[in-house]
Design an enzyme around this catalytic site. Sequence first.
Site, PDB file in Angstrom:
ATOM      1  N   ALA A  94       0.845  -1.182   0.000  1.00 34.51           N
ATOM      2  CA  ALA A  94       0.000   0.000   0.000  1.00 34.51           C
ATOM      3  C   ALA A  94       0.885   1.238   0.000  1.00 34.51           C
ATOM      4  O   ALA A  94       2.006   1.221   0.514  1.00 34.51           O
ATOM      5  CB  ALA A  94      -0.915   0.003   1.222  1.00 34.51           C
ATOM      6  N   TYR A  95       0.364   2.291  -0.563  1.00 32.45           N
ATOM      7  CA  TYR A  95       1.089   3.560  -0.660  1.00 32.45           C
ATOM      8  C   TYR A  95       0.588   4.497   0.418  1.00 32.45           C
ATOM      9  O   TYR A  95      -0.609   4.596   0.664  1.00 32.45           O
ATOM     10  CB  TYR A  95       0.921   4.154  -2.055  1.00 32.45           C
ATOM     11  CG  TYR A  95       1.652   3.283  -3.053  1.00 32.45           C
ATOM     12  CD1 TYR A  95       2.970   3.540  -3.387  1.00 32.45           C
ATOM     13  CD2 TYR A  95       1.056   2.146  -3.583  1.00 32.45           C
ATOM     14  CE1 TYR A  95       3.669   2.713  -4.238  1.00 32.45           C
ATOM     15  CE2 TYR A  95       1.742   1.308  -4.436  1.00 32.45           C
ATOM     16  CZ  TYR A  95       3.054   1.593  -4.758  1.00 32.45           C
ATOM     17  OH  TYR A  95       3.750   0.759  -5.590  1.00 32.45           O
ATOM     18  N   PHE A  96       1.527   5.182   1.072  1.00 35.87           N
ATOM     19  CA  PHE A  96       1.150   6.126   2.113  1.00 35.87           C
ATOM     20  C   PHE A  96       1.559   7.550   1.782  1.00 35.87           C
ATOM     21  O   PHE A  96       1.146   8.482   2.455  1.00 35.87           O
ATOM     22  CB  PHE A  96       1.679   5.694   3.479  1.00 35.87           C
ATOM     23  CG  PHE A  96       3.172   5.646   3.615  1.00 35.87           C
ATOM     24  CD1 PHE A  96       3.865   6.748   4.073  1.00 35.87           C
ATOM     25  CD2 PHE A  96       3.877   4.503   3.295  1.00 35.87           C
ATOM     26  CE1 PHE A  96       5.236   6.711   4.219  1.00 35.87           C
ATOM     27  CE2 PHE A  96       5.251   4.452   3.435  1.00 35.87           C
ATOM     28  CZ  PHE A  96       5.938   5.567   3.888  1.00 35.87           C
TER      29      PHE A  96
END
Length: 159
Positions: free
Chosen positions: A29-31
């Site tokens: 996942a990208y934060f």
Amino acid sequence: MAIEIERKFIVRDDGWRQSEIGSAPIEQAYFARTPQVKCRIRIFGDNAYITLKSAAGGLSRHEFEYKIPEADAVEMIREFSIEPPITKVRYDVPFKGNIWTVDVFGGANDGLVLAEIELKSADQSVALPPWIGEEVTNNPRYENSSLARTPFTTWAKGD
């Protein structure tokens, strides 16, 4: 400084499966995402990593990756993801002296199968397996961060 040099291709058929030597599930996942950097959390098999990658610029880009506790990665994905996580299974597939990675995506990217080869230099010659299709190295739609934002299953047919 860490430099990643890779080429990415669409996989045209399942011919790679007869040579596969190992696999592991991936959830990532990208934060954070800016024009200069993409930041992700990845759980890859039994390990977890935080990674910062510079914006794509041809075959090579800066990449900094650090191992972190898996429990932290699970919590970070839950708390900090800016869109739903990507799920896929990564397979290692040898071909003519190189190890290719084949990613079979699930979830919102179900149906997409991509292969990557990491290179030692941008001008390195590499033999392409017969199951390799169109090269998409320079097509931003096929970057994982783009697939998180605009999943493969939402693309119009014929794209």
